[in-house]
Every structure is written in C-alpha cells, then in structure tokens.
Design a protein around this motif. Sequence first.
Motif, PDB file in Angstrom:
ATOM      1  N   VAL A 138      10.572   7.183   0.010  1.00 24.37           N
ATOM      2  CA  VAL A 138      11.485   6.156  -0.001  1.00 24.37           C
ATOM      3  C   VAL A 138      12.620   6.759  -0.858  1.00 24.37           C
ATOM      4  CG1 VAL A 138      11.803   3.821  -0.807  1.00 24.37           C
ATOM      5  CG2 VAL A 138       9.467   4.390   0.222  1.00 24.37           C
ATOM      6  N   PRO A 139      13.878   6.322  -0.290  1.00 23.92           N
ATOM      7  CA  PRO A 139      14.999   7.051  -0.891  1.00 23.92           C
ATOM      8  C   PRO A 139      15.320   6.142  -2.259  1.00 23.92           C
ATOM      9  CG  PRO A 139      15.472   6.473   1.505  1.00 23.92           C
ATOM     10  CD  PRO A 139      14.089   5.932   1.125  1.00 23.92           C
ATOM     11  N   LYS A 140      16.251   6.724  -3.046  1.00 26.19           N
ATOM     12  CA  LYS A 140      16.685   6.133  -4.317  1.00 26.19           C
ATOM     13  C   LYS A 140      17.292   4.734  -3.850  1.00 26.19           C
ATOM     14  CE  LYS A 140      19.389   7.460  -8.292  1.00 26.19           C
ATOM     15  NZ  LYS A 140      19.960   8.563  -8.867  1.00 26.19           N
ATOM     16  N   PHE A 141      16.945   3.736  -4.532  1.00 31.93           N
ATOM     17  CA  PHE A 141      17.876   2.298  -4.368  1.00 31.93           C
ATOM     18  C   PHE A 141      17.330   1.696  -3.126  1.00 31.93           C
ATOM     19  CE2 PHE A 141      20.955   4.785  -7.007  1.00 31.93           C
ATOM     20  CZ  PHE A 141      20.779   3.968  -8.071  1.00 31.93           C
ATOM     21  N   ALA A 142      16.448   2.195  -2.357  1.00 34.40           N
ATOM     22  CA  ALA A 142      16.057   1.619  -0.911  1.00 34.40           C
ATOM     23  C   ALA A 142      15.363   0.602  -1.258  1.00 34.40           C
ATOM     24  CB  ALA A 142      15.664   2.738  -0.043  1.00 34.40           C
ATOM     25  N   VAL A 143      15.620  -0.516  -0.593  1.00 34.76           N
ATOM     26  CA  VAL A 143      14.592  -1.735  -0.165  1.00 34.76           C
ATOM     27  C   VAL A 143      13.882  -1.393   1.007  1.00 34.76           C
ATOM     28  CG1 VAL A 143      14.295  -4.209  -0.160  1.00 34.76           C
ATOM     29  CG2 VAL A 143      16.186  -3.184  -1.556  1.00 34.76           C
ATOM     30  N   THR A 178       0.818  -1.039   0.058  1.00 34.31           N
ATOM     31  CA  THR A 178       0.033  -0.004   0.070  1.00 34.31           C
ATOM     32  C   THR A 178       0.794   1.238  -0.142  1.00 34.31           C
ATOM     33  OG1 THR A 178      -1.635  -1.043   1.210  1.00 34.31           O
ATOM     34  CG2 THR A 178      -1.768   1.260   1.317  1.00 34.31           C
ATOM     35  N   ILE A 179       0.515   1.971  -0.958  1.00 30.66           N
ATOM     36  CA  ILE A 179       1.221   3.432  -0.979  1.00 30.66           C
ATOM     37  C   ILE A 179       0.454   4.704  -0.638  1.00 30.66           C
ATOM     38  CG2 ILE A 179       2.752   4.995  -2.568  1.00 30.66           C
ATOM     39  CD1 ILE A 179       3.750   1.901  -2.350  1.00 30.66           C
ATOM     40  N   VAL A 180       0.632   5.221   0.408  1.00 28.36           N
ATOM     41  CA  VAL A 180      -0.352   6.142   1.270  1.00 28.36           C
ATOM     42  C   VAL A 180       0.031   7.543   0.500  1.00 28.36           C
ATOM     43  CG1 VAL A 180      -0.747   7.529   3.081  1.00 28.36           C
ATOM     44  CG2 VAL A 180      -0.471   5.067   3.431  1.00 28.36           C
ATOM     45  N   CYS A 181      -1.094   8.128   0.038  1.00 26.98           N
ATOM     46  CA  CYS A 181      -0.761   9.366  -0.736  1.00 26.98           C
ATOM     47  C   CYS A 181       0.105  10.271  -0.309  1.00 26.98           C
ATOM     48  CB  CYS A 181      -2.147   9.755  -1.236  1.00 26.98           C
ATOM     49  SG  CYS A 181      -3.077  10.459   0.258  1.00 26.98           S
ATOM     50  N   GLY A 182       0.703  11.181  -1.143  1.00 27.71           N
ATOM     51  CA  GLY A 182       1.409  12.267  -0.865  1.00 27.71           C
ATOM     52  C   GLY A 182       3.014  12.023  -0.709  1.00 27.71           C
ATOM     53  N   VAL A 183       3.389  10.494  -1.105  1.00 28.51           N
ATOM     54  CA  VAL A 183       4.725  10.166  -0.888  1.00 28.51           C
ATOM     55  C   VAL A 183       5.385   9.944  -2.160  1.00 28.51           C
ATOM     56  CG1 VAL A 183       4.201   8.861   1.251  1.00 28.51           C
ATOM     57  CG2 VAL A 183       4.345   7.971  -0.788  1.00 28.51           C
ATOM     58  N   THR A 184       6.723  10.297  -2.406  1.00 23.38           N
ATOM     59  CA  THR A 184       7.523   9.834  -3.455  1.00 23.38           C
ATOM     60  C   THR A 184       8.366   8.679  -3.152  1.00 23.38           C
ATOM     61  OG1 THR A 184       7.647  12.295  -3.917  1.00 23.38           O
ATOM     62  CG2 THR A 184       9.355  10.422  -5.031  1.00 23.38           C
ATOM     63  N   ILE A 185       8.137   7.818  -4.283  1.00 19.03           N
ATOM     64  CA  ILE A 185       9.054   6.627  -4.073  1.00 19.03           C
ATOM     65  C   ILE A 185      10.097   6.908  -5.098  1.00 19.03           C
ATOM     66  CG2 ILE A 185       9.127   4.035  -4.644  1.00 19.03           C
ATOM     67  CD1 ILE A 185       7.123   4.930  -2.264  1.00 19.03           C
ATOM     68  N   ASP A 186      11.260   7.076  -4.993  1.00 20.17           N
ATOM     69  CA  ASP A 186      12.396   7.394  -5.605  1.00 20.17           C
ATOM     70  C   ASP A 186      13.032   6.416  -6.649  1.00 20.17           C
ATOM     71  OD1 ASP A 186      14.118   9.324  -6.604  1.00 20.17           O
ATOM     72  OD2 ASP A 186      14.980  10.050  -4.652  1.00 20.17           O
ATOM     73  N   GLU A 187      13.837   6.661  -7.515  1.00 24.60           N
ATOM     74  CA  GLU A 187      14.430   5.768  -8.608  1.00 24.60           C
ATOM     75  C   GLU A 187      14.802   4.538  -8.075  1.00 24.60           C
ATOM     76  OE1 GLU A 187      17.316   8.166 -10.756  1.00 24.60           O
ATOM     77  OE2 GLU A 187      15.717   9.174 -11.801  1.00 24.60           O
ATOM     78  N   TYR A 188      14.322   3.711  -8.713  1.00 24.56           N
ATOM     79  CA  TYR A 188      15.034   2.286  -8.495  1.00 24.56           C
ATOM     80  C   TYR A 188      14.766   1.629  -7.217  1.00 24.56           C
ATOM     81  CZ  TYR A 188      17.154   3.296 -13.045  1.00 24.56           C
ATOM     82  OH  TYR A 188      17.114   3.658 -14.271  1.00 24.56           O
ATOM     83  N   ALA A 189      14.108   2.360  -6.317  1.00 23.96           N
ATOM     84  CA  ALA A 189      13.449   1.703  -5.047  1.00 23.96           C
ATOM     85  C   ALA A 189      12.754   0.503  -5.108  1.00 23.96           C
ATOM     86  CB  ALA A 189      12.638   2.753  -4.107  1.00 23.96           C
ATOM     87  N   PHE A 190      12.678  -0.414  -4.120  1.00 24.02           N
ATOM     88  CA  PHE A 190      12.025  -1.505  -4.260  1.00 24.02           C
ATOM     89  C   PHE A 190      11.141  -1.659  -2.959  1.00 24.02           C
ATOM     90  CE2 PHE A 190      11.182  -6.021  -4.669  1.00 24.02           C
ATOM     91  CZ  PHE A 190      11.677  -6.229  -6.038  1.00 24.02           C
ATOM     92  N   VAL A 191       9.950  -1.686  -3.192  1.00 23.96           N
ATOM     93  CA  VAL A 191       8.935  -1.993  -2.017  1.00 23.96           C
ATOM     94  C   VAL A 191       8.491  -3.237  -1.749  1.00 23.96           C
ATOM     95  CG1 VAL A 191       6.689  -1.230  -1.026  1.00 23.96           C
ATOM     96  CG2 VAL A 191       8.227   0.598  -2.187  1.00 23.96           C
TER      97      VAL A 191
END
Length: 194
Positions: free
Chosen positions: A143-148, A120-133
Amino acid sequence: MSGIDYAVFIHETAIVDEGAEIGEGTRIWHWVHVCGGARIGAGCSLGQNVFVGNKAVLGNRVKVQNNVSIYDNVVLEDEVFCGPSMVFTNVVNPRAGVEKKDEYKDTRVRRGASLGANCTIVCGVTIDEYAFVGAGAVVTRDVPKFAVVAGVPARRIGWASHAGEMLGDDLVCPREGRKYRQVAKDLLEEVVSE
C-alpha cells in the motif's frame, strides 16, 4: 517534563514472558500475552486480548486495540494504529498438517499508518507511511504512502493526510492545512514550502 508517566503498566491478568523488551510508559491491558523475544517501544498501548510474538517489533507510540495478534516477522513502526480484531498472517498458504515456520514472510507497517477494524493484512506486504486501511479490507499487496485502501481485495480509493483526514481534490488537509501533490498514479508527496 512534568505530568508524563514513564512507568510501564502491566495489568495483573497479562502475561509478559521473561526477556521481552518494553519501553517506558507502555500500557499492557487485560489478558495480553507478550512473548519473551518481543520488542515493544515507549508509550505503546496494547488493548485486551492482544498477542505479541517472539519476533514481533513495535515502535514507539503504537496503539493496538483489542483482539489483535501480532505474529513473528511483523514490524510496526512508530505511531501505527491497529483497529480492533484486525488480522496479520505469517504464511501465504497455511496447512495444519504441514510445518511452515521456515516460510514466514516479513510484514512491515510504516510510521503513522492506520489499520481499520477487522481488516486482514496478508503476510509479505508493506503498508507505507500514513496509509489508511479501511475496516474489513483485505490487503494482498503493498500500500503506497498516504493511500486510503478499502475492499476485498483492497484497492486505493483516495488519499489521507498525516493527520488521517481524507484529502479532497485540492489535496489540502482540512485539519492541518498541509498541502500534497500527486506525482504519479500511486504516489503522493507533501508540498514543503521553502
């Protein structure tokens, strides 16, 4: 470039409202509904029972698995992967009896990010490049870039490479050999050789 199919495919059970923009080579499968204001890039794949809202934007080569609703104010940049039955929201505190369409919050998923099944992605957030949820995670903050990230609420548990591989302590991608370095607690960058 022979062998590339530039035609848009829309399954006979899908509904694509007049005005929707759909890029070449995009495939829209069973029981999908694309609203008239939606913008979908080239080479995308929308699995069965996907909904795309009027103010949703999908970049190129986005893959959306079955049973995902992409609501207004959600932007998926190029090469984003949405796993089956993952969820976006558009209001922080919804109520059935209170109209809150003027309170939609922007949600952005940046290039190459992957969103696991049932997350679930709660509205108002940014999932940065190549992150993995991770599957089943609930993302309540950026969520920072490249973060899992995994868990409820989601927390960083490691780093992923451009190719989606978990990085070990050496921060070298086992698939591609790309090297990374951690420059802050939640900041990873690729080491570019000169």
